[in-house]
Design a protein around this motif. Structure first.
Motif, PDB file in Angstrom:
ATOM      1  N   LEU A 121     -19.031  -2.836  -5.271  1.00 52.08           N
ATOM      2  CA  LEU A 121     -17.798  -2.048  -5.321  1.00 52.08           C
ATOM      3  C   LEU A 121     -16.969  -2.238  -4.053  1.00 52.08           C
ATOM      4  CD1 LEU A 121     -19.070   1.258  -6.988  1.00 52.08           C
ATOM      5  CD2 LEU A 121     -17.581  -0.484  -7.989  1.00 52.08           C
ATOM      6  N   LEU A 122     -17.626  -2.357  -2.901  1.00 51.73           N
ATOM      7  CA  LEU A 122     -16.872  -2.596  -1.669  1.00 51.73           C
ATOM      8  C   LEU A 122     -16.213  -3.974  -1.687  1.00 51.73           C
ATOM      9  CD1 LEU A 122     -19.234  -1.044   1.035  1.00 51.73           C
ATOM     10  CD2 LEU A 122     -17.017  -0.169   0.282  1.00 51.73           C
ATOM     11  N   TRP A 123     -16.903  -4.971  -2.206  1.00 48.05           N
ATOM     12  CA  TRP A 123     -16.291  -6.293  -2.332  1.00 48.05           C
ATOM     13  C   TRP A 123     -15.070  -6.230  -3.248  1.00 48.05           C
ATOM     14  CZ3 TRP A 123     -20.964 -10.202  -3.105  1.00 48.05           C
ATOM     15  CH2 TRP A 123     -21.683 -10.268  -1.905  1.00 48.05           C
ATOM     16  N   ALA A 124     -15.210  -5.507  -4.363  1.00 49.11           N
ATOM     17  CA  ALA A 124     -14.079  -5.384  -5.291  1.00 49.11           C
ATOM     18  C   ALA A 124     -12.913  -4.660  -4.624  1.00 49.11           C
ATOM     19  CB  ALA A 124     -14.513  -4.638  -6.554  1.00 49.11           C
ATOM     20  N   ALA A 125     -13.215  -3.598  -3.864  1.00 40.33           N
ATOM     21  CA  ALA A 125     -12.154  -2.844  -3.188  1.00 40.33           C
ATOM     22  C   ALA A 125     -11.434  -3.720  -2.169  1.00 40.33           C
ATOM     23  CB  ALA A 125     -12.741  -1.609  -2.511  1.00 40.33           C
ATOM     24  N   MET A 126     -12.192  -4.489  -1.380  1.00 41.21           N
ATOM     25  CA  MET A 126     -11.569  -5.353  -0.386  1.00 41.21           C
ATOM     26  C   MET A 126     -10.716  -6.429  -1.057  1.00 41.21           C
ATOM     27  SD  MET A 126     -12.217  -4.295   2.652  1.00 41.21           S
ATOM     28  CE  MET A 126     -11.787  -5.733   3.620  1.00 41.21           C
ATOM     29  N   PHE A 127     -11.194  -6.991  -2.149  1.00 41.04           N
ATOM     30  CA  PHE A 127     -10.421  -8.001  -2.867  1.00 41.04           C
ATOM     31  C   PHE A 127      -9.086  -7.436  -3.338  1.00 41.04           C
ATOM     32  CE2 PHE A 127      -9.106  -9.943  -6.872  1.00 41.04           C
ATOM     33  CZ  PHE A 127      -9.067 -11.285  -6.545  1.00 41.04           C
ATOM     34  N   LEU A 128      -9.134  -6.292  -4.020  1.00 44.12           N
ATOM     35  CA  LEU A 128      -7.918  -5.710  -4.595  1.00 44.12           C
ATOM     36  C   LEU A 128      -6.937  -5.271  -3.510  1.00 44.12           C
ATOM     37  CD1 LEU A 128      -9.620  -3.605  -7.407  1.00 44.12           C
ATOM     38  CD2 LEU A 128      -8.118  -5.572  -7.760  1.00 44.12           C
ATOM     39  N   THR A 129      -7.453  -4.649  -2.467  1.00 47.85           N
ATOM     40  CA  THR A 129      -6.548  -4.121  -1.448  1.00 47.85           C
ATOM     41  C   THR A 129      -5.832  -5.233  -0.691  1.00 47.85           C
ATOM     42  OG1 THR A 129      -8.371  -3.963   0.142  1.00 47.85           O
ATOM     43  CG2 THR A 129      -7.888  -2.019  -1.153  1.00 47.85           C
ATOM     44  N   LEU A 130      -6.524  -6.358  -0.468  1.00 44.87           N
ATOM     45  CA  LEU A 130      -5.856  -7.440   0.247  1.00 44.87           C
ATOM     46  C   LEU A 130      -4.992  -8.298  -0.669  1.00 44.87           C
ATOM     47  CD1 LEU A 130      -8.436  -8.470   2.967  1.00 44.87           C
ATOM     48  CD2 LEU A 130      -6.335  -7.195   3.201  1.00 44.87           C
ATOM     49  N   VAL A 131      -5.243  -8.280  -1.978  1.00 44.87           N
ATOM     50  CA  VAL A 131      -4.264  -8.857  -2.906  1.00 44.87           C
ATOM     51  C   VAL A 131      -2.915  -8.183  -2.695  1.00 44.87           C
ATOM     52  CG1 VAL A 131      -3.547  -8.962  -5.322  1.00 44.87           C
ATOM     53  CG2 VAL A 131      -5.842  -9.652  -4.715  1.00 44.87           C
ATOM     54  N   MET A 132      -2.945  -6.856  -2.684  1.00 47.44           N
ATOM     55  CA  MET A 132      -1.710  -6.082  -2.541  1.00 47.44           C
ATOM     56  C   MET A 132      -1.105  -6.248  -1.146  1.00 47.44           C
ATOM     57  SD  MET A 132      -1.373  -1.991  -2.318  1.00 47.44           S
ATOM     58  CE  MET A 132      -2.317  -2.113  -0.802  1.00 47.44           C
ATOM     59  N   THR A 133      -1.937  -6.082  -0.095  1.00 46.06           N
ATOM     60  CA  THR A 133      -1.408  -6.097   1.269  1.00 46.06           C
ATOM     61  C   THR A 133      -0.796  -7.438   1.638  1.00 46.06           C
ATOM     62  OG1 THR A 133      -3.028  -4.438   1.952  1.00 46.06           O
ATOM     63  CG2 THR A 133      -1.988  -5.729   3.686  1.00 46.06           C
ATOM     64  N   TYR A 134      -1.506  -8.530   1.356  1.00 48.14           N
ATOM     65  CA  TYR A 134      -0.986  -9.842   1.740  1.00 48.14           C
ATOM     66  C   TYR A 134       0.196 -10.261   0.878  1.00 48.14           C
ATOM     67  CZ  TYR A 134      -4.380 -10.981   5.328  1.00 48.14           C
ATOM     68  OH  TYR A 134      -5.091 -10.996   6.488  1.00 48.14           O
ATOM     69  N   PHE A 135       0.234  -9.790  -0.362  1.00 49.94           N
ATOM     70  CA  PHE A 135       1.434 -10.043  -1.158  1.00 49.94           C
ATOM     71  C   PHE A 135       2.640  -9.371  -0.513  1.00 49.94           C
ATOM     72  CE2 PHE A 135       4.487  -8.285  -4.137  1.00 49.94           C
ATOM     73  CZ  PHE A 135       5.015  -9.452  -4.674  1.00 49.94           C
ATOM     74  N   LEU A 136       2.490  -8.105  -0.120  1.00 51.48           N
ATOM     75  CA  LEU A 136       3.607  -7.378   0.484  1.00 51.48           C
ATOM     76  C   LEU A 136       4.021  -8.011   1.809  1.00 51.48           C
ATOM     77  CD1 LEU A 136       2.570  -3.651  -0.164  1.00 51.48           C
ATOM     78  CD2 LEU A 136       4.310  -4.982  -1.372  1.00 51.48           C
ATOM     79  N   VAL A 137       3.043  -8.350   2.654  1.00 57.01           N
ATOM     80  CA  VAL A 137       3.357  -8.877   3.984  1.00 57.01           C
ATOM     81  C   VAL A 137       4.056 -10.237   3.899  1.00 57.01           C
ATOM     82  CG1 VAL A 137       2.313  -9.771   6.102  1.00 57.01           C
ATOM     83  CG2 VAL A 137       1.585  -7.568   5.199  1.00 57.01           C
ATOM     84  N   THR A 138       3.595 -11.096   2.964  1.00 62.57           N
ATOM     85  CA  THR A 138       4.137 -12.451   2.931  1.00 62.57           C
ATOM     86  C   THR A 138       5.413 -12.585   2.106  1.00 62.57           C
ATOM     87  OG1 THR A 138       2.615 -12.966   1.106  1.00 62.57           O
ATOM     88  CG2 THR A 138       1.911 -13.562   3.318  1.00 62.57           C
ATOM     89  N   TRP A 139       5.540 -11.800   1.029  1.00 67.46           N
ATOM     90  CA  TRP A 139       6.670 -12.027   0.127  1.00 67.46           C
ATOM     91  C   TRP A 139       7.764 -10.963   0.207  1.00 67.46           C
ATOM     92  CZ3 TRP A 139       7.555 -16.581  -1.393  1.00 67.46           C
ATOM     93  CH2 TRP A 139       6.534 -17.460  -1.736  1.00 67.46           C
ATOM     94  N   LEU A 140       7.507  -9.833   0.849  1.00 61.97           N
ATOM     95  CA  LEU A 140       8.527  -8.792   0.924  1.00 61.97           C
ATOM     96  C   LEU A 140       9.846  -9.298   1.521  1.00 61.97           C
ATOM     97  CD1 LEU A 140       9.483  -5.895   0.574  1.00 61.97           C
ATOM     98  CD2 LEU A 140       8.340  -5.301   2.726  1.00 61.97           C
ATOM     99  N   PRO A 141       9.831 -10.070   2.632  1.00 61.18           N
ATOM    100  CA  PRO A 141      11.119 -10.535   3.167  1.00 61.18           C
ATOM    101  C   PRO A 141      11.908 -11.369   2.166  1.00 61.18           C
ATOM    102  CG  PRO A 141       9.358 -10.902   4.760  1.00 61.18           C
ATOM    103  CD  PRO A 141       8.701 -10.517   3.474  1.00 61.18           C
ATOM    104  N   SER A 142      11.248 -12.349   1.536  1.00 61.58           N
ATOM    105  CA  SER A 142      11.953 -13.252   0.625  1.00 61.58           C
ATOM    106  C   SER A 142      12.445 -12.532  -0.626  1.00 61.58           C
ATOM    107  CB  SER A 142      11.032 -14.413   0.225  1.00 61.58           C
ATOM    108  OG  SER A 142      10.636 -15.146   1.353  1.00 61.58           O
TER     109      SER A 142
END
Length: 434
Positions: free
Chosen positions: A240-261
């Motif tokens: 469950l912790l692996w799943a949580a880390m996977f999902l949360t960084l899908v969201m976080t890195y999407f926001l950090v990298t694509w929000l400006p563009s």
């Protein structure tokens, strides 16, 4: 907490800051770098993802090594690799070369992460461990804020390569401090049987020697250190912790990298500034959520923040029509979702005992990095397919909801403390996480 212990945590936070700086600088350099390499904006999804793939390899391999050789070698080696390779980045002249240097940059950063998380968790006072580990990892969004400011100032004046010169020199300047000021984990030394070195380390840090009794030892390292993460009833929690880390960084890195563009393409004038408000919100959210999590059931607190934050992540696409509203929505989205993501990391560190902590953190961060790869790459596909900004951010909000459900499931597990009965267990051990 002694002054020397505070120095340890600040050094670890500095490494986290370099990670955030690097992540944000490549996304902000992309608009200027694209014409040089004849690369369309959607093509940067692979460039973003390859660096995170390097981080995945670095974190998983280094985590296992760290439970055998110690935490400090991971941190110093990772920072050295990251600094040297980043300095090479401005010399690239092709997409393939850029992907190669980003891959090895990720290796360096991924190698250092299990070390700084384990060290901070093991030296932080038990009653405020979630807060302190979360505060240490606030270095990541602060690095993103600094990266945005530096890139916006340097790139127009000195070109896109200038931001990577800063990003390469900074870790090399930090390296001597890490070599001479960063101690090895006293808990690791005790578990390894080197009680003399552990006592000297504690004396140097001004920590009473009696605190070595807080070592949550557990069984010795098995032939396969990853297998140890599934023993003593910890298998469901690990998954469950692996799943949580996977999902949360899908969201976080999407926001950090694509929000400006995405925000700029949708007509927002404050698209670049929105990245700063998102990360500043994450810093504040980490402090608030971490403090509450130290007093309540951590998994429930963090999961609830994800659930509420999902609403504001989904609203980002709609808020691009108003510059002021975009800044407000991104700040609240960062406060809840990005803040909760940083508090998930101490949750992982608390779950494992000293003998397997670096492996547990490394593999969890590895799954997180896999999510970090997925977010930018899938974001590139969605943008290339012409999906509207409102739909893209609604999908990101849905990922935050899934992370909340996983953590609610984790909170319902009947976990047991992993420390042996003859050893004093830390307050935030596996049993208290449930």
């Amino acid at each position: 907490m002694s002054r020397s212990t505070l120095v340890v945590i600040l050094l670890c936070a500095s490494v986290a800051l370099l990670d955030g700086f690097d992540t944000q600088s490549i996304s902000l350099a992309a608009p200027a770098l694209g014409p040089v390499l004849h690369l369309q904006p959607s093509g940067f999804g692979t460039v973003f993802g390859i660096g995170l793939f390097g981080g995945l390899i670095g974190a998983t391999v280094a985590g296992m090594i760290g439970d055998r050789v110690g935490r400090k070698p991971l941190v110093t080696f990772g920072v050295m690799v990251f600094g040297v390779v980043t300095l090479v980045t401005p010399s690239v002249s092709s997409v393939g070369a850029l992907e190669t240097v980003r891959f090895f940059t990720g290796i360096g950063l991924g190698t250092a992460l299990p070390g700084i998380i384990s060290l901070t968790s093991e030296y932080a006072p038990a009653k405020s461990r979630a807060t302190i580990v979360g505060m240490m990892f606030c270095g990541f969004p602060m690095g993103a804020v600094v990266g945005g400011v530096v890139a916006n100032w340097l790139i127009p004046a000195q070109g896109w390569g200038s931001v990577f010169y800063v990003g390469g020199v900074a870790p090399l300047l930090l390296l001597p401090l890490l070599v001479f000021k960063l101690p090895e984990s006293a808990r690791f030394l005790s578990v390894r049987g080197d009680s003399v070195a552990a006592a000297k380390t504690l004396e140097r840090l001004g920590i009473p020697a009696g605190n070595t009794g807080a070592v949550d030892g557990g069984p010795g390292v098995t032939r396969s250190p990853v297998a140890a993460l599934f023993k003593q009833g910890n298998g469901p929690g690990t998954v469950l912790l692996w799943a949580a880390m996977f999902l949360t960084l899908v969201m976080t890195y999407f926001l950090v990298t694509w929000l400006p563009s995405v925000a700029v393409a949708a007509g927002a004038k404050n698209g670049l500034l929105a990245v700063s408000t998102l990360n500043l919100g994450g810093v504040l959210g980490c402090l608030v959520i971490g403090r509450i999590a130290d007093r309540r059931r951590p998994a429930v607190v963090i999961g609830s923040a994800y659930a509420v934050g999902a609403v504001f992540v989904g609203l980002i696409g709609w808020a691009t029509q108003s510059d002021s509203m975009l800044l407000v929505v991104t700040f609240v989205a960062g406060l809840l979702s990005v803040g909760a993501q940083m508090c998930t990391i101490p949750l992982v560190a608390h779950f494992y005992n000293t003998r397997e902590r670096a492996t547990g953190v490394g593999w969890s961060m590895g799954w997180g990095r896999l999510g970090g790869i997925t977010g930018p790459v899938v974001g590139g596909w969605l943008i290339g397919a012409g999906l509207a900004a409102s739909s893209i951010f609604l999908l990101a909000g849905g990922v935050s909801v899934c992370a909340a459900l996983v953590l609610f499931g984790f909170s319902r597990l009947k976990l047991r403390a992993t420390a042996p009965a003859t050893v004093k267990a830390p307050v935030n051990d596996a049993a208290s996480l449930a």
